[in-house]
Design an enzyme around this catalytic site. Structure first.
Site: not given
Ligand code: GLV
Length: 322
Positions: A157-159, A234, A236, A265, A283-284
């Site tokens: 997708g976008r990322i 990065t 889930r 998490e 989770h940054a």
């Protein structure tokens, strides 16, 4: 001025978006850093007309049932697996996310992990700080090069596509697997999941967490990865079986992992904590001042639209699918 409409914001955000909302609405911001469970979340949202939530907030049917005035859940994140979309749709509540504004920051962080784990950056930092750097040696801290290697993307997708662009700039061949995508950009090639696992030197995860991606990388699929490959997540945590990942690292089948997200998490599997071949972040992915400000601005824009009776800009479900 509409002092009667109330917005519950479950975390403080950088930038002035919340101040601008305060000019027109009553805004309650939760300043505590502890995570909310369902009961505490429902109590916090209470009679608010809008909730601006973080990805750790469990926005369940029960929470929505307990918040009778709620018209929109503006999740300040691109992922929205923490929100029960079906229940929101049934209750006529909009759900929105914050796509696009965090794409580049998250892709940068995926690359920070790829470089950190393949070039042993954190391990080297520890070595220097702990006084274990005794001078240059030809075999000191040898990592793995990326040029000419294959970057595999689970999710395009976008990322995923932003990570691919960076991969091409590093001289990598890009393969991806994403059932929702027909064609790749600039020579990036779609392959089946098995071919992706077997063919990637670095496998980076960029799919959403859904019932079909939960546990997708379990023991068998991790075993099917190319020997000596690196895994980066990065997206889930629950996409990966963390116990199986520890086994794959311990056996030497995988060369390393870069993780920004975790299965349970904020707990981290103890088997990951003392490994030198693993780089762990809290989770940054979207954590830059610019990006976090733009995320909360977009969420605020969605809230204002709904409170003014207009459709929001970035709906993901809920009322929009009802
Ligand atoms: C971060 O994980 C997000 O979904 O925005």
């Amino acid at each position: 001025m509409n002092g009667t409409m109330e917005i519950a914001v479950t975390a403080g955000w950088p930038g002035d978006a919340l101040d601008r909302l305060r000019e027109r609405y009553t805004v309650r911001v939760r300043e505590k850093e502890t995570l909310l469970d369902e009961e505490a979340l429902a109590a916090f949202i209470g009679g608010a007309h809008a909730a601006m939530t973080i990805l750790a907030d469990p926005v369940t049917d029960g929470v929505m049932a307990a918040c009778p005035n709620l018209r929109i859940v503006a999740n300040v994140a691109v992922g929205y697996n923490n929100v029960d979309l079906e229940a929101a749709a049934r209750r006529g509540i909009w759900v929105t996310n914050t796509p696009d504004v965090l794409t580049e920051a998250t892709a940068d962080l995926a690359w920070a992990l790829i470089l950190a784990v393949t070039r042993r950056v954190v391990e080297g930092d520890r070595m220097v700080r702990e006084g274990r750097f005794h001078g240059w040696r030809p075999d000191l801290l040898l990592g793995r090069g990326l040029q000419g290697r294959t970057l595999g993307l689970l999710g395009y997708g976008r990322i995923g596509r932003a990570v691919a662009r960076r991969g091409r700039a590093f001289g990598m061949t890009v393969l991806f697997h994403d059932p929702g995508v027909l064609a790749g950009e600039a020579g990036d090639r779609q392959v089946g999941l098995d071919a992706l696992l077997a063919g990637s030197d670095v496998l980076s995860i960029h799919c959403p967490l859904t019932p079909s991606t939960r546990g997708l990388l379990g023991r068998e699929r991790l075993r099917a990865m190319r020997p000596g490959a690196f895994l980066v997540n990065t997206a889930r945590g629950p996409v990966v079986d963390e116990g199986a990942l520890v086994e794959a690292l311990e056996s030497g089948h995988l060369a390393g992992a870069g993780l920004d997200v975790y299965e349970r998490e904020p707990e981290v599997h103890p088997g990951l904590l003392d490994r030198q071949d693993v780089v762990l972040l809290p989770h940054a992915g979207s954590a830059t001042v610019e990006t976090r400000s733009r995320m909360v601005e977009l969420a605020a824009e969605n809230v204002v639209a709904v409170l003014e009776g207009r459709p929001p800009r970035t709906p993901v479900g809920g009322r929009s699918t009802a």
